[in-house]
Scaffold this motif. Structure first.
Motif, PDB file in Angstrom:
ATOM      1  N   GLU A 166      -2.734  37.939 -21.228  1.00 55.25           N
ATOM      2  CA  GLU A 166      -4.121  37.888 -21.686  1.00 55.25           C
ATOM      3  C   GLU A 166      -4.353  36.700 -22.615  1.00 55.25           C
ATOM      4  OE1 GLU A 166      -6.822  40.248 -20.960  1.00 55.25           O
ATOM      5  OE2 GLU A 166      -5.419  40.505 -19.314  1.00 55.25           O
ATOM      6  N   LEU A 167      -3.401  36.437 -23.497  1.00 55.07           N
ATOM      7  CA  LEU A 167      -3.523  35.304 -24.405  1.00 55.07           C
ATOM      8  C   LEU A 167      -3.541  33.978 -23.649  1.00 55.07           C
ATOM      9  CD1 LEU A 167      -1.165  36.531 -27.254  1.00 55.07           C
ATOM     10  CD2 LEU A 167      -3.602  36.031 -27.506  1.00 55.07           C
ATOM     11  N   ARG A 168      -2.688  33.853 -22.639  1.00 54.70           N
ATOM     12  CA  ARG A 168      -2.675  32.618 -21.857  1.00 54.70           C
ATOM     13  C   ARG A 168      -3.997  32.434 -21.104  1.00 54.70           C
ATOM     14  NH1 ARG A 168      -1.506  28.818 -22.816  1.00 54.70           N
ATOM     15  NH2 ARG A 168      -1.034  27.956 -20.738  1.00 54.70           N
ATOM     16  N   LEU A 169      -4.545  33.518 -20.548  1.00 55.47           N
ATOM     17  CA  LEU A 169      -5.832  33.413 -19.874  1.00 55.47           C
ATOM     18  C   LEU A 169      -6.932  33.010 -20.848  1.00 55.47           C
ATOM     19  CD1 LEU A 169      -5.704  36.503 -17.493  1.00 55.47           C
ATOM     20  CD2 LEU A 169      -5.702  34.104 -16.805  1.00 55.47           C
ATOM     21  N   ALA A 170      -6.769  33.382 -22.123  1.00 53.12           N
ATOM     22  CA  ALA A 170      -7.746  33.034 -23.148  1.00 53.12           C
ATOM     23  C   ALA A 170      -7.520  31.633 -23.713  1.00 53.12           C
ATOM     24  CB  ALA A 170      -7.702  34.062 -24.281  1.00 53.12           C
ATOM     25  N   GLY A 171      -6.480  30.939 -23.246  1.00 51.80           N
ATOM     26  CA  GLY A 171      -6.240  29.569 -23.671  1.00 51.80           C
ATOM     27  C   GLY A 171      -5.360  29.415 -24.880  1.00 51.80           C
ATOM     28  N   ALA A 172      -4.632  30.474 -25.275  1.00 55.61           N
ATOM     29  CA  ALA A 172      -3.761  30.411 -26.445  1.00 55.61           C
ATOM     30  C   ALA A 172      -2.323  30.125 -26.027  1.00 55.61           C
ATOM     31  CB  ALA A 172      -3.820  31.730 -27.219  1.00 55.61           C
ATOM     32  N   ARG A 173      -1.613  29.386 -26.871  1.00 61.00           N
ATOM     33  CA  ARG A 173      -0.174  29.200 -26.678  1.00 61.00           C
ATOM     34  C   ARG A 173       0.537  30.448 -27.213  1.00 61.00           C
ATOM     35  NH1 ARG A 173       1.655  24.575 -30.111  1.00 61.00           N
ATOM     36  NH2 ARG A 173       0.157  25.537 -31.547  1.00 61.00           N
ATOM     37  N   VAL A 174       1.562  30.916 -26.504  1.00 57.74           N
ATOM     38  CA  VAL A 174       2.219  32.153 -26.915  1.00 57.74           C
ATOM     39  C   VAL A 174       3.715  32.084 -26.654  1.00 57.74           C
ATOM     40  CG1 VAL A 174       1.666  33.253 -24.687  1.00 57.74           C
ATOM     41  CG2 VAL A 174       2.247  34.674 -26.650  1.00 57.74           C
ATOM     42  N   ILE A 175       4.485  32.564 -27.627  1.00 55.92           N
ATOM     43  CA  ILE A 175       5.927  32.763 -27.476  1.00 55.92           C
ATOM     44  C   ILE A 175       6.186  34.259 -27.562  1.00 55.92           C
ATOM     45  CG2 ILE A 175       8.193  32.431 -28.537  1.00 55.92           C
ATOM     46  CD1 ILE A 175       7.223  29.734 -29.586  1.00 55.92           C
ATOM     47  N   VAL A 176       6.944  34.791 -26.613  1.00 56.61           N
ATOM     48  CA  VAL A 176       7.340  36.201 -26.612  1.00 56.61           C
ATOM     49  C   VAL A 176       8.822  36.275 -26.974  1.00 56.61           C
ATOM     50  CG1 VAL A 176       7.489  38.333 -25.274  1.00 56.61           C
ATOM     51  CG2 VAL A 176       5.644  36.698 -24.808  1.00 56.61           C
ATOM     52  N   LEU A 177       9.152  37.061 -27.989  1.00 53.93           N
ATOM     53  CA  LEU A 177      10.539  37.252 -28.412  1.00 53.93           C
ATOM     54  C   LEU A 177      10.981  38.668 -28.102  1.00 53.93           C
ATOM     55  CD1 LEU A 177      10.301  35.651 -31.987  1.00 53.93           C
ATOM     56  CD2 LEU A 177      10.940  34.510 -29.848  1.00 53.93           C
ATOM     57  N   ASP A 178      12.164  38.815 -27.516  1.00 56.02           N
ATOM     58  CA  ASP A 178      12.712  40.143 -27.262  1.00 56.02           C
ATOM     59  C   ASP A 178      14.195  40.126 -27.603  1.00 56.02           C
ATOM     60  OD1 ASP A 178      11.711  42.773 -25.601  1.00 56.02           O
ATOM     61  OD2 ASP A 178      13.877  42.481 -25.470  1.00 56.02           O
ATOM     62  N   GLN A 179      14.659  41.175 -28.292  1.00 56.15           N
ATOM     63  CA  GLN A 179      16.051  41.177 -28.744  1.00 56.15           C
ATOM     64  C   GLN A 179      17.041  41.428 -27.615  1.00 56.15           C
ATOM     65  OE1 GLN A 179      16.916  44.264 -31.586  1.00 56.15           O
ATOM     66  NE2 GLN A 179      15.773  45.824 -30.466  1.00 56.15           N
ATOM     67  N   LEU A 180      16.592  41.990 -26.496  1.00 57.73           N
ATOM     68  CA  LEU A 180      17.492  42.209 -25.361  1.00 57.73           C
ATOM     69  C   LEU A 180      17.687  40.912 -24.588  1.00 57.73           C
ATOM     70  CD1 LEU A 180      16.159  45.614 -23.977  1.00 57.73           C
ATOM     71  CD2 LEU A 180      18.105  45.244 -25.506  1.00 57.73           C
ATOM     72  N   SER A 181      18.901  40.676 -24.159  1.00 54.25           N
ATOM     73  CA  SER A 181      19.181  39.434 -23.425  1.00 54.25           C
ATOM     74  C   SER A 181      18.645  39.474 -22.003  1.00 54.25           C
ATOM     75  CB  SER A 181      20.689  39.168 -23.402  1.00 54.25           C
ATOM     76  OG  SER A 181      21.379  40.251 -22.801  1.00 54.25           O
ATOM     77  N   GLU A 182      18.378  40.669 -21.482  1.00 54.84           N
ATOM     78  CA  GLU A 182      17.784  40.824 -20.152  1.00 54.84           C
ATOM     79  C   GLU A 182      17.003  42.121 -20.125  1.00 54.84           C
ATOM     80  OE1 GLU A 182      21.508  42.902 -17.788  1.00 54.84           O
ATOM     81  OE2 GLU A 182      21.241  40.709 -17.654  1.00 54.84           O
ATOM     82  N   PRO A 183      16.048  42.261 -19.215  1.00 59.29           N
ATOM     83  CA  PRO A 183      15.250  43.494 -19.162  1.00 59.29           C
ATOM     84  C   PRO A 183      16.131  44.718 -18.938  1.00 59.29           C
ATOM     85  CG  PRO A 183      14.262  41.784 -17.810  1.00 59.29           C
ATOM     86  CD  PRO A 183      15.609  41.263 -18.225  1.00 59.29           C
ATOM     87  N   THR A 184      15.788  45.809 -19.610  1.00 57.88           N
ATOM     88  CA  THR A 184      16.547  47.037 -19.447  1.00 57.88           C
ATOM     89  C   THR A 184      16.302  47.648 -18.073  1.00 57.88           C
ATOM     90  OG1 THR A 184      16.898  49.274 -20.316  1.00 57.88           O
ATOM     91  CG2 THR A 184      14.674  48.371 -20.488  1.00 57.88           C
ATOM     92  N   ARG A 185      17.312  48.324 -17.539  1.00 56.48           N
ATOM     93  CA  ARG A 185      17.163  49.042 -16.270  1.00 56.48           C
ATOM     94  C   ARG A 185      16.607  50.447 -16.489  1.00 56.48           C
ATOM     95  NH1 ARG A 185      22.548  49.773 -14.107  1.00 56.48           N
ATOM     96  NH2 ARG A 185      21.471  50.660 -12.311  1.00 56.48           N
ATOM     97  N   GLN A 186      16.526  50.870 -17.752  1.00 60.61           N
ATOM     98  CA  GLN A 186      16.041  52.209 -18.030  1.00 60.61           C
ATOM     99  C   GLN A 186      14.522  52.257 -17.869  1.00 60.61           C
ATOM    100  OE1 GLN A 186      17.390  53.658 -21.811  1.00 60.61           O
ATOM    101  NE2 GLN A 186      19.525  53.111 -21.434  1.00 60.61           N
ATOM    102  N   SER A 187      14.062  53.187 -17.069  1.00 59.14           N
ATOM    103  CA  SER A 187      12.623  53.308 -16.807  1.00 59.14           C
ATOM    104  C   SER A 187      12.145  54.669 -17.284  1.00 59.14           C
ATOM    105  CB  SER A 187      12.329  53.126 -15.312  1.00 59.14           C
ATOM    106  OG  SER A 187      12.571  51.799 -14.916  1.00 59.14           O
ATOM    107  N   ARG A 188      11.846  54.737 -18.570  1.00 58.40           N
ATOM    108  CA  ARG A 188      11.369  56.018 -19.092  1.00 58.40           C
ATOM    109  C   ARG A 188      10.025  56.389 -18.477  1.00 58.40           C
ATOM    110  NH1 ARG A 188      14.364  53.532 -22.851  1.00 58.40           N
ATOM    111  NH2 ARG A 188      15.755  54.786 -24.158  1.00 58.40           N
TER     112      ARG A 188
END
Length: 503
Positions: free
Chosen positions: A20-42
């Motif tokens: 949504e931020l990119r569509l609105a023209g904003a620069r964005v950095i997303v930080l996540d502590q996991l090195s890869e997406p989790t396989r757990q699907s709650r």
């Protein structure tokens, strides 16, 4: 500045916000502590309003084989959601990992900078910007941005570092959750209550079953605790008398019914969305769905602020609109928890709910609550009853042929004129860099018979509506309120606006 906005957390809420931020023209950095997406699907699906939210960005086609269900439940008590027009319980059988993959590919394709393996360790809002201290690859890095949004879940580091208050009720029940392979488990998709507790089971595929176990008297911790398959299988057997110990868990986790919500969704230049702002008992995919809608509400507003086309006080409307939605979510999940996981002492309440759900008016109320289709926002300016509600999906007659949903794909404001005069297009002309003007006719207009014009926000909610009376003054006030000061005010007609209307 390293970027306009730092989003902490690459779950569904954070990835939706990044797009949504990119569509609105904003620069964005997303930080996540996991090195890869989790396989757990709650999560295994999302509500009807989340379906609409994804559809307005053209994302539904990316969910392979998506199915919606006309039947849902409230606290395990089944009823038919089609009592509401255009309503369904929501998408079913969609693993959260698939939702994250779809949103991640979308956000990345729009230019979001998604960085995995980055742990947030510090945060300072100095009033002019926010500095985030991170740890990645054995070294510390400081990043600076105009705003930071915590989308980092129930144990949010951003929430704690920024000092948000997080009141609520502590956990009273602990539950285990796992995907199990190698067992022939009788389906219990809406739960089965037994003297020792409650169990749920549903097939996720030919060899995998999702199980939930809530044992009465089990140790309670507000925070999820590590759980082994051995412990879960033993609890299952104590409740059901059935053994699943010969199977194995692809993964296992735990959760509780702790219910909390921050007192404010914004503190200065730090904001919260999704589970970082509210935690509750999982029920019907409402948590993921509410987080996605938080992101859709916030993204276009924050993008307008960092681009300088709106004042920072526009961000106050994020709290004003979404905090009540979160509070209501907590209320309904607490009630569902009482119906779901309490013992025989709650049987009279369950019997009463079962009786009440037989009434269509009760069905409408509960269906709207759980699906999110009853969400409306404070309506001003203008007095049309549609103001503050969501633009319904309808077919239109235009030069190219389209639907109201397709017109929302670019995430811009939309002035939809269904009349024959061109005054409204002239009124909106000064905002043409933010608001798209479309003249059309209804191809289907169920529920919209008297509507001749609509101003729609990028998140799909109606900011202004007109019937036979097409008031250019209130339209101009709505444009100022939601889309800021126009770039070229001389481009449109000179219409005086009461300053109070535009606030």
């Amino acid at each position: 500045m390293d970027t306009d906005v730092i989003v902490v957390g690459a779950g569904p809420t954070g990835l939706m916000l990044a797009g949504e931020l990119r569509l609105a023209g904003a620069r964005v950095i997303v930080l996540d502590q996991l090195s890869e997406p989790t396989r757990q699907s709650r999560g295994l699906g999302f509500t009807a309003r989340a379906v609409e939210t994804f559809d307005q960005r053209g994302l539904l086609a990316d969910f392979e084989g998506l199915e919606t269900s006309p039947v849902g439940h409230f606290g395990g008590i089944l009823f038919d959601y089609t009592v509401l027009d255009d309503c369904h319980f929501g998408a079913r059988g969609v693993p959260q990992s698939e939702t994250e993959a779809v949103l991640g590919q979308w956000a990345n394709g729009l230019g979001a900078d998604i960085r995995r393996g980055w742990k947030v360790r510090g945060l300072v809002d100095d009033g002019a910007a926010v500095t985030v201290t991170t740890w990645s690859d054995g070294r510390e890095t400081a990043l600076r941005a105009d705003y930071v949004v915590g989308c980092d879940g129930g144990q949010s580091a951003v929430r704690k570092l920024a000092g948000f208050e997080f009141p609520g009720t502590p956990a009273t029940r602990a539950m285990y959750l796992a995907d199990i392979v190698g067992c022939d488990i009788r389906p219990r998709p809406f739960g089965e209550r037994l003297p020792g507790g409650m169990v749920m089971a549903m097939a996720l595929g030919p060899t995998v079953d999702r199980v939930v176990v809530c044992e009465l008297g089990a140790p309670v911790a507000e925070r999820g605790i590590e759980v082994s398959f051995t412990e879960l299988a033993a609890s299952w057997e104590r409740i059901t008398g059935e053994s699943i110990a010969h199977g194995r868990a692809e993964w296992a986790s735990s959760f509780s019914d702790a219910t909390r919500q921050v007192t404010e969704y914004r503190r200065g230049r730090v904001l919260l969305a999704g589970d970082a702002a509210h935690i509750h008992l999982p029920a019907g995919g409402q948590g993921l769905s509410t987080g996605v809608q938080d992101a859709a509400n916030l993204g276009w507003k924050l993008g307008a602020v960092v681009r300088g086309v709106a004042e920072p006080d526009l961000l106050d409307t994020y709290h004003d609109e979404r905090h009540p939605v979160g509070a209501r979510l907590l209320d309904n999940t607490r009630v569902q928890g009482m119906l779901y996981i309490t013992g025989a002492e709650a049987d009279p309440v369950r019997e009463l709910f079962t009786e009440l759900i037989g009434y269509d008016e009760v069905k409408r109320h509960l269906a709207g609550t759980v699906s999110g289709l009853d969400i409306t926002y404070p309506s001003a300016p203008g007095s049309h009853p549609l103001t503050g509600s969501r633009l319904p999906p309808r077919r239109l007659r235009t030069a190219m042929g389209t639907t109201t949903t397709e017109l929302l794909h670019p995430a811009r404001g939309l002035l939809l004129d269904l009349g024959t005069e061109d005054l409204l297009g002239k009124v909106a002309a000064p905002w043409r860099d933010r608001v798209r003007f479309v003249g059309a006719e209804w191809a289907e207009r169920a529920g919209l018979d008297d509507v001749t014009a609509l101003l729609v926000r990028p998140d799909g909610y109606i900011a202004w509506a007109a019937g036979a009376d097409r008031d250019a003054t209130t339209l101009t006030a709505a444009l100022y309120r939601w889309f800021g000061t126009p770039t070229d005010p001389l481009a449109g007609p000179d219409i005086a606006v009461d300053p109070e209307l535009a606030q």
